[in-house]
Design a protein around this motif. Structure first.
Motif, short mmCIF file in Angstrom:
data_model
loop_
_atom_site.label_atom_id
_atom_site.label_comp_id
_atom_site.label_asym_id
_atom_site.label_seq_id
_atom_site.Cartn_x
_atom_site.Cartn_y
_atom_site.Cartn_z
N GLY A 100 5.17 18.03 -15.20
CA GLY A 100 6.11 17.49 -16.18
C GLY A 100 5.91 18.07 -17.56
O GLY A 100 5.26 19.10 -17.75
N ASP A 101 6.48 17.37 -18.54
CA ASP A 101 6.44 17.82 -19.94
C ASP A 101 5.08 17.48 -20.55
O ASP A 101 4.74 16.31 -20.67
CB ASP A 101 7.56 17.14 -20.71
CG ASP A 101 7.66 17.63 -22.14
OD1 ASP A 101 6.84 18.48 -22.54
OD2 ASP A 101 8.56 17.16 -22.87
N PRO A 102 4.29 18.46 -20.98
CA PRO A 102 2.98 18.17 -21.57
C PRO A 102 3.08 17.34 -22.84
O PRO A 102 2.11 16.69 -23.24
CB PRO A 102 2.41 19.57 -21.87
CG PRO A 102 3.16 20.49 -20.97
CD PRO A 102 4.53 19.90 -20.84
N VAL A 135 4.72 8.53 -8.48
CA VAL A 135 4.39 9.91 -8.81
C VAL A 135 5.71 10.66 -8.94
O VAL A 135 6.56 10.59 -8.05
CB VAL A 135 3.51 10.58 -7.73
CG1 VAL A 135 3.41 12.07 -7.95
CG2 VAL A 135 2.12 9.96 -7.74
N VAL A 136 5.88 11.34 -10.06
CA VAL A 136 7.12 12.05 -10.33
C VAL A 136 6.83 13.53 -10.43
O VAL A 136 6.07 13.96 -11.30
CB VAL A 136 7.78 11.55 -11.64
CG1 VAL A 136 9.11 12.26 -11.85
CG2 VAL A 136 7.98 10.05 -11.61
N ILE A 137 7.40 14.30 -9.50
CA ILE A 137 7.26 15.75 -9.54
C ILE A 137 8.46 16.27 -10.33
O ILE A 137 9.56 16.41 -9.80
CB ILE A 137 7.22 16.35 -8.13
CG1 ILE A 137 6.08 15.70 -7.32
CG2 ILE A 137 7.03 17.86 -8.18
CD1 ILE A 137 6.01 16.13 -5.87
N ALA A 138 8.23 16.51 -11.62
CA ALA A 138 9.33 16.77 -12.56
C ALA A 138 9.15 18.13 -13.21
O ALA A 138 8.49 18.25 -14.24
CB ALA A 138 9.39 15.67 -13.62
N GLN A 139 9.74 19.15 -12.62
CA GLN A 139 9.49 20.51 -13.08
C GLN A 139 10.40 20.95 -14.22
O GLN A 139 10.17 21.99 -14.82
CB GLN A 139 9.66 21.50 -11.92
CG GLN A 139 8.84 21.16 -10.69
CD GLN A 139 9.68 20.44 -9.64
OE1 GLN A 139 10.66 19.79 -9.96
NE2 GLN A 139 9.28 20.56 -8.39
N VAL A 140 11.45 20.18 -14.53
CA VAL A 140 12.45 20.67 -15.47
C VAL A 140 12.57 19.75 -16.68
O VAL A 140 12.32 18.55 -16.61
CB VAL A 140 13.83 20.81 -14.79
CG1 VAL A 140 13.77 21.84 -13.67
CG2 VAL A 140 14.32 19.49 -14.26
N ALA A 141 13.00 20.35 -17.79
CA ALA A 141 13.09 19.62 -19.04
C ALA A 141 14.16 18.53 -19.00
O ALA A 141 14.05 17.52 -19.70
CB ALA A 141 13.39 20.60 -20.18
N SER A 142 15.19 18.70 -18.17
CA SER A 142 16.28 17.73 -18.14
C SER A 142 15.83 16.36 -17.63
O SER A 142 16.54 15.37 -17.80
CB SER A 142 17.41 18.25 -17.24
OG SER A 142 16.96 18.44 -15.92
N GLN A 158 0.88 -1.17 0.00
CA GLN A 158 0.00 0.00 0.00
C GLN A 158 0.92 1.22 0.00
O GLN A 158 0.70 2.17 0.73
CB GLN A 158 -0.91 0.00 1.22
CG GLN A 158 -2.04 -1.01 1.14
CD GLN A 158 -3.06 -0.65 0.07
OE1 GLN A 158 -3.09 -1.24 -1.01
NE2 GLN A 158 -3.91 0.31 0.38
N LEU A 159 1.94 1.12 -0.84
CA LEU A 159 3.01 2.11 -0.86
C LEU A 159 3.11 2.76 -2.23
O LEU A 159 3.13 2.09 -3.25
CB LEU A 159 4.34 1.44 -0.50
CG LEU A 159 5.58 2.33 -0.39
CD1 LEU A 159 5.43 3.30 0.78
CD2 LEU A 159 6.83 1.47 -0.23
N ILE A 160 3.16 4.08 -2.25
CA ILE A 160 3.35 4.84 -3.47
C ILE A 160 4.72 5.51 -3.41
O ILE A 160 5.06 6.14 -2.40
CB ILE A 160 2.25 5.91 -3.65
CG1 ILE A 160 0.89 5.23 -3.84
CG2 ILE A 160 2.55 6.82 -4.83
CD1 ILE A 160 -0.27 6.21 -3.85
N GLY A 161 5.49 5.37 -4.45
CA GLY A 161 6.79 6.01 -4.51
C GLY A 161 6.70 7.37 -5.16
O GLY A 161 6.02 7.55 -6.17
N VAL A 162 7.37 8.35 -4.57
CA VAL A 162 7.40 9.70 -5.12
C VAL A 162 8.84 10.06 -5.45
O VAL A 162 9.75 9.87 -4.63
CB VAL A 162 6.82 10.73 -4.13
CG1 VAL A 162 7.01 12.15 -4.65
CG2 VAL A 162 5.34 10.46 -3.88
N VAL A 163 9.05 10.56 -6.64
CA VAL A 163 10.35 11.07 -7.05
C VAL A 163 10.24 12.59 -7.10
O VAL A 163 9.39 13.14 -7.81
CB VAL A 163 10.76 10.54 -8.44
CG1 VAL A 163 12.13 11.08 -8.83
CG2 VAL A 163 10.76 9.02 -8.45
N ALA A 164 11.06 13.28 -6.32
CA ALA A 164 10.96 14.73 -6.22
C ALA A 164 12.34 15.34 -6.04
O ALA A 164 13.25 14.70 -5.52
CB ALA A 164 10.06 15.14 -5.06
#
Length: 327
Positions: free
Chosen positions: A144-146, A118-125, A57-63
């Motif tokens: 993220g990237d649309p 869930v990936v909180i990815a604000q940058v193009a890199s 019941q675990l969600i991984g977040v990349v931030a």
């Protein structure tokens, strides 16, 4: 899994035991199953296994490891939304959203057999690294990237910037200067686009862009330049901390806000209402973003048909005393 069992000459249950590292499997049988898995390129559906066995019941977040108000608030809201749905959250923080850092965190999450990412990815890199997430892993991107073609939830940055600039033009200002965030951030790029688009549609001059980071110190640096220019009567800052630095620089130069210069920020940090003067700003609903992201993720985890949805959450202009007609 049936194909693996047939090729290895074992039962479906034996393949399952090998996949789950069960000790009661002969080494020769284990090697035969592993060889069949490699030959067929079989990849177990981690989310389905977790749901069936009840082991995750675990969600991984990349931030990104950040104390910035936006990313930190987003993470807090998602943790709360997940907890309300009965899930725990494992956060993998990285200093930079580059390929190696993201890959390492994703692999660590997958070793924990998370039910989804869930990936909180604000940058193009981050785009290249995110493309390597296995297709069987439920994943949703925030900011993220649309153009990536994966489920995405983001605030309408363009509309938020347009509302801010339009408000300044309607107050009577001839044009609006913009102190932007880092141009490689998707949020910053959206705000730049909204600022420029609104001025162009109104037939107004588009001043040179003042590019900065997200800090009050960089806002202060840009504000020192703007304060020396008497033609500057309106400034749109890409976040409230930049706006705070602009306010300080204008004050030191004797430029009164809003009598001489009007200023608008973005984010509506809790302190914005207590700036001098109270700051007009654009509010992002991080809670709405978090809940929308969780809804998309749960749909994938249940193996429901989920298209590559993009959910755009509205932004809201909050009007306070930092805007007035030009003197």
């Amino acid at each position: 899994m049936t194909d693996v069992a047939r090729l290895a000459g074992v039962s479906h249950q034996t393949v399952s035991r090998v996949l789950n590292d069960h000790p009661n499997v002969k080494e020769q049988t284990r090697l035969r199953v592993r060889a069949a898995i490699a030959e067929l390129g079989y990849r177990p559906n981690r989310a389905a296994r977790a749901l069936v066995t009840g082991r995750s019941q675990l969600i991984g977040v990349v931030a990104r490891n950040s104390m910035l108000y936006g990313p930190a608030s987003m993470l807090t809201e998602f943790e709360q939304a997940a907890a309300d749905a009965g899930f725990a959250v494992s956060v993998g923080s990285v200093r930079e959203l580059d390929r190696d850092s993201i890959s390492a965190v994703v692999d660590r999450h997958l070793d924990q057999r998370v039910a989804g990412l869930v990936v909180i990815a604000q940058v193009a890199s981050a785009t290249e690294a995110l493309a390597e997430i296995p297709a069987d892993v439920p994943v949703v991107f925030i900011d993220g990237d649309p153009a990536a073609g994966r489920p995405l939830v983001t605030v309408d940055q363009v509309a938020g910037a347009r509302a801010a600039v339009r408000h300044l033009l309607e107050a009577g200002h001839e044009t609006v200067w913009h102190v932007s965030g880092p141009t490689e951030w998707f949020d910053s790029a959206g705000r730049i686009h909204g600022w420029r688009q609104t001025l162009q549609e109104a037939g107004r001059e588009v001043p040179p862009l003042l590019s900065a980071d997200w800090s009050a110190a960089e806002g202060y640096r840009a504000g020192q330049m703007l304060a020396r220019m008497p033609e500057v009567t309106a400034v749109f800052a890409a976040n409230d901390h930049l706006a705070m630095g602009v306010l300080r620089a204008l004050h030191e130069r004797g430029r009164r806000v809003p009598h001489d210069v009007s200023v608008i920020g973005f984010d509506d940090v809790p302190e914005a209402a207590y700036f001098i003067p109270p700051l007009t700003t654009v509010r992002q609903s991080f809670g709405d973003v978090a809940r929308a992201a969780l809804t998309l993720l749960l749909g994938q985890m249940k193996e429901a048909p989920v298209p590559a949805d993009t959910v755009i959450v509205p932004a809201q202009l909050v009007v306070r005393e930092s805007v007035a007609p030009p003197a």
